[in-house]
Each structure stands twice: as structure tokens, then as C-alpha cells.
Design a protein around this motif. Structure first.
Motif, mmCIF file in Angstrom:
data_model
loop_
_atom_site.group_PDB
_atom_site.id
_atom_site.type_symbol
_atom_site.label_atom_id
_atom_site.label_comp_id
_atom_site.label_asym_id
_atom_site.label_seq_id
_atom_site.Cartn_x
_atom_site.Cartn_y
_atom_site.Cartn_z
ATOM 1 N N LEU A 13 0.829 -1.211 0.000
ATOM 2 C CA LEU A 13 0.000 0.000 0.000
ATOM 3 C C LEU A 13 0.860 1.256 0.000
ATOM 4 C CD1 LEU A 13 -2.880 -0.951 2.446
ATOM 5 C CD2 LEU A 13 -3.072 -0.490 0.000
ATOM 6 N N LEU A 14 1.905 1.269 0.797
ATOM 7 C CA LEU A 14 2.810 2.421 0.817
ATOM 8 C C LEU A 14 3.503 2.613 -0.529
ATOM 9 C CD1 LEU A 14 4.428 2.156 4.349
ATOM 10 C CD2 LEU A 14 2.890 3.934 3.519
ATOM 11 N N ALA A 15 3.905 1.514 -1.149
ATOM 12 C CA ALA A 15 4.553 1.603 -2.458
ATOM 13 C C ALA A 15 3.599 2.175 -3.500
ATOM 14 C CB ALA A 15 5.057 0.229 -2.883
ATOM 15 N N MET A 16 2.344 1.770 -3.467
ATOM 16 C CA MET A 16 1.366 2.288 -4.426
ATOM 17 C C MET A 16 1.078 3.762 -4.186
ATOM 18 S SD MET A 16 -1.349 -0.774 -5.167
ATOM 19 C CE MET A 16 -1.866 -0.978 -3.476
ATOM 20 N N VAL A 17 0.973 4.157 -2.921
ATOM 21 C CA VAL A 17 0.709 5.561 -2.603
ATOM 22 C C VAL A 17 1.884 6.428 -3.026
ATOM 23 C CG1 VAL A 17 0.424 7.184 -0.684
ATOM 24 C CG2 VAL A 17 -0.932 5.098 -0.765
ATOM 25 N N CYS A 50 2.449 11.227 -9.839
ATOM 26 C CA CYS A 50 1.669 11.339 -11.065
ATOM 27 C C CYS A 50 0.635 12.454 -11.003
ATOM 28 C CB CYS A 50 0.956 10.019 -11.351
ATOM 29 S SG CYS A 50 2.079 8.651 -11.610
ATOM 30 N N ALA A 51 0.500 13.130 -9.884
ATOM 31 C CA ALA A 51 -0.506 14.178 -9.743
ATOM 32 C C ALA A 51 -0.068 15.435 -10.478
ATOM 33 C CB ALA A 51 -0.728 14.486 -8.270
ATOM 34 N N GLU A 52 -1.020 16.052 -11.162
ATOM 35 C CA GLU A 52 -0.732 17.280 -11.884
ATOM 36 C C GLU A 52 -0.923 18.454 -10.934
ATOM 37 O OE1 GLU A 52 -2.489 19.617 -15.720
ATOM 38 O OE2 GLU A 52 -2.547 17.451 -15.689
ATOM 39 N N LYS A 53 0.088 19.295 -10.788
ATOM 40 C CA LYS A 53 0.040 20.370 -9.805
ATOM 41 C C LYS A 53 -0.457 21.687 -10.385
ATOM 42 C CE LYS A 53 3.327 18.395 -6.819
ATOM 43 N NZ LYS A 53 3.653 18.499 -5.484
ATOM 44 N N GLY A 54 -0.240 21.934 -11.652
ATOM 45 C CA GLY A 54 -0.645 23.204 -12.229
ATOM 46 C C GLY A 54 -1.190 23.016 -13.625
ATOM 47 N N ALA A 55 -1.534 24.115 -14.225
ATOM 48 C CA ALA A 55 -2.036 24.063 -15.592
ATOM 49 C C ALA A 55 -0.908 23.653 -16.526
ATOM 50 C CB ALA A 55 -2.585 25.420 -15.994
ATOM 51 N N SER A 56 -1.251 22.883 -17.510
ATOM 52 C CA SER A 56 -0.229 22.438 -18.446
ATOM 53 C C SER A 56 0.173 23.586 -19.366
ATOM 54 C CB SER A 56 -0.730 21.255 -19.276
ATOM 55 O OG SER A 56 -1.870 21.650 -20.007
ATOM 56 N N ILE A 57 1.417 23.591 -19.768
ATOM 57 C CA ILE A 57 1.951 24.629 -20.644
ATOM 58 C C ILE A 57 1.704 24.202 -22.082
ATOM 59 C CG2 ILE A 57 4.038 25.863 -21.351
ATOM 60 C CD1 ILE A 57 5.140 25.255 -18.554
#
Length: 51
Positions: A12-16, A22-29
């Protein structure tokens, strides 16, 4: 039973941890039309090795 619980927690820790990058933090350029001119005059240094 203790080994099974430990294995599940580690998986579970490895998956988290792998999913958190992979989370997108801002608007894509948007991609510019003249990409080859965008990087002229810049330099990349790569230090790699096998050990």
C-alpha cells in the motif's frame, strides 16, 4: 499473519508513493509551434555511469 499484514502495508505504501508523483500540480503549458528554436543556446550536462 504478521508477515501478511507487513506485506500488505508495504505494498500500500509503495502504491501511494508511486502514485503521488503522477498528480498534476498546475495548468499544463501549451506546446509552442517552434520547439526547435526554443532550446537554442542552452546546454545540458548529463553525468552518468555504471557501477
Amino acid at each position: 499473519m504478521k508477515k501478511v499484514c507487513t506485506f500488505i502495508i508495504i505494498m500500500l505504501l509503495a502504491m501511494v508513493l508511486s502514485g503521488s508523483g503522477c498528480a498534476e500540480k498546475g495548468a499544463s503549458i501549451p506546446v509552442s509551434e517552434n520547439q526547435e528554436k526554443e532550446f537554442t543556446g542552452r546546454q545540458i550536462t548529463v553525468c552518468s555511469g555504471a557501477g
